[in-house]
Design an enzyme around this catalytic site. Structure first.
Site, PDB file in Angstrom:
ATOM      1  CE  LYS A 184     -18.698 -38.654  -5.731  1.00 41.22           C
ATOM      2  NZ  LYS A 184     -19.955 -38.716  -4.895  1.00 41.22           N
ATOM      3  CD  GLU A 259     -22.391 -22.968  -7.806  1.00 43.08           C
ATOM      4  OE1 GLU A 259     -22.780 -22.596  -6.671  1.00 43.08           O
ATOM      5  OE2 GLU A 259     -23.042 -23.721  -8.532  1.00 43.08           O
ATOM      6  CB  CYS A 293     -26.015 -23.081  -5.052  1.00 44.57           C
ATOM      7  SG  CYS A 293     -26.130 -23.001  -6.839  1.00 44.57           S
ATOM      8  CD  GLU A 395     -25.924 -23.516   0.958  1.00 47.53           C
ATOM      9  OE1 GLU A 395     -26.246 -23.147  -0.179  1.00 47.53           O
ATOM     10  OE2 GLU A 395     -24.901 -24.172   1.196  1.00 47.53           O
TER      11      GLU A 395
END
Length: 501
Positions: A184, A259, A293, A395
């Site tokens: 997906k 992750e 990331c 973040e």
């Protein structure tokens, strides 16, 4: 370059790929896909629902239970993986154009993605051929050995930053292990994922081993996570989504590899190679539009060189070329989607109350003609940021960085560890003892000493704290997609208590 580049033969509608066939959603649902430099819709995509996930899982289950792939020899599977790698490299130019168009990543940074994706397939092809399973002996008494078996249908949910390459990180080890998969891809960037089906077909991957369902996370992703016949979920994305997936996996006790987000520190000591540290910390947060990331988005600088560092860093950041992603001189392109652009810009405004703006702070000037509405953010640098500031703790995932001074090694470590995240850390010092001791004490799954993010595929990739669960890379990936069954054989006399004798 003023006219906006559009790749030739761009699809206007993207379908699912289930059981070897391109299909629309069973209920006909679609969603719109935007081009980030104009924010105009360029295509529709089939929007997967529970029924479409059910169909994809059924095809993957059939291919796993009755198809040849899981029982093929490692060498036979490796031959197919090598063909996949060659097919990916053959698509390099097409892939780079599509990826740049769909994500807003600069073309020069999109070009390397095909080579990296191909290398993932070659690497895992080699690994499954070289793999040996454990045998444990007690001479004359016992022999134990391990059978390694693919687990079944793996659900792969991938992000929108460097999507094709990150899809390969999951596809290569899962398929190499003998699993079948349902992918997906992220709804913001479904374009390059549409290339996988033909690449796999041409390489000879049996039908049903690879299935793709487009759609939004709350519909297609949610149905995949909750499906009782999908024993594994591998997810890369944002930490709060990871928490939701974790809860939803509990019902069926699924295996998970996650992750998640990061707020990685780059710690620059006064004895560091100053110029190299400037180059690397700029690249570490502004490459890939800051949408990475592992970005070193908090830079901690020792006080004696702090002002010099901030001044040099800001001057370079102001010089970064922002513009059309297809222009080879562009260093920062357009952010992926208006929704994400608005999030990043909200943090830029928050940052103005939390730090000193020394570069950027808004939209860039002099955007290319026709791209004035694109999702562009000027590389933004905040200095003197306090450790409790939101731009230090949260973040942002864009071209925005916070710089903070420190006085002692102990303070540097405290600042480095002072967030909920723990993905990466970058340490700049020429003191060997300090470098290794600091690396051991920092709360991060990965540490780079005197370098930015340069990776060896054999090493573990993953984070601690809110940055992830489990590791991928090398044999750790194979471990995730396989069950290890211990077989015990007795070679000597067995002394068994005689119950009821």
């Amino acid at each position: 370059m003023s006219k906006h580049f559009v790749p030739e033969n761009l699809p206007t509608h993207l379908q699912h790929y289930i059981g070897g066939q391109f299909v629309d959603s069973i209920g006909g649902e679609t969603f719109e896909v935007l081009d980030p430099v104009t924010n105009q819709t360029y295509a529709t995509a089939a929007a997967g629902q529970k029924a479409d996930i059910d169909a994809a899982v059924a095809a993957a289950t059939e291919a796993f239970k009755n198809g040849p792939w899981p029982t093929m020899s490692p060498r036979a599977r490796a031959k197919v993986l090598y063909k996949i790698a060659d097919a990916v490299v053959a698509q390099e130019d097409r892939l780079a154009e599509m990826e740049t168009f769909d994500t807003g990543l600069p073309i020069t940074q999109a070009r390397g993605q095909a080579q990296r994706a191909a290398e993932n397939f070659r690497f895992f092809a080699d690994l499954i051929v070289a793999q040996h399973d454990t045998a444990l002996k007690v001479p004359g008494s016992q022999l134990n050995y391990v059978n390694r078996k693919p687990i079944g249908v793996a659900g792969l949910i991938t992000p929108w930053n460097t999507p094709f390459m990150l899809e390969s990180w999951k596809l290569a080890p899962s398929i190499a292990s003998g699993c079948t998969v349902v992918l997906k891809p992220a709804e913001f960037t479904p374009l390059s994922a549409s290339l996988w089906a033909t690449i796999f077909e041409e390489a000879g991957l049996p039908a049903g081993v690879f299935n793709l369902v487009n759609g939004i996370g709350e519909e297609a992703g949610d149905a995949l996570v909750k499906h009782p016949k999908v024993p594994l979920i591998s997810f890369t994305g944002e930490s709060s989504t990871g928490q939701l997936i974790y809860r939803n996996c509990a019902e069926n006790l699924k295996g998970m590899s996650m992750e998640l987000g990061g707020k990685s520190p780059a710690i620059v000591f006064a004895d560091a190679d100053f110029d190299a540290a400037i180059d690397s910390t700029l690249f570490g947060v502004f490459s890939l539009n800051g949408e990475r990331c592992t970005a070193g988005s908090r830079i901690l600088v020792e006080r004696p060189i702090y002002e010099k560092f901030v001044e040099a860093y800001a001057a370079r950041a102001k010089n970064i070329k922002v513009g059309d992603p297809h222009d080879p001189t562009t260093q920062v392109g357009a952010l992926v989607h208006p929704e994400h652009y608005n999030k990043v810009m909200s943090y830029v405004e928050i940052g103005k109350t939390e730090g000193r703006v020394v570069a950027g702070g808004g939209r860039p000037e002099n955007l290319p003609e026709g791209q004035e509405n694109g999702s562009y953010v000027a590389p933004t640098v905040f200095a003197d940021v306090a450790p409790d500031a939101r731009i230090f703790q949260e973040e942002i995932f864009g071209p925005v960085v916070a710089i903070t001074p420190f006085d002692t090694d102990a303070e540097a470590l405290e600042l480095a560890n002072n967030t909920k995240y723990g993905l990466a850390a970058y340490v700049w010092t020429n003191d060997l003892k300090r470098a290794h001791n600091f690396a051991q004490d920092v709360e991060a799954g990965m540490v780079w000493l005197n370098s930015h993010n340069v990776r060896d595929l054999r090493s573990p990739f993953g984070g601690v704290k809110a940055s992830g669960l489990g590791h991928e890379g090398g044999y750790r990936s194979i471990d995730f997609y396989t069950d290890q069954q211990a077989v015990h054989i007795t070679l000597g006399e067995v002394h068994t208590p005689k119950f009821g004798a």
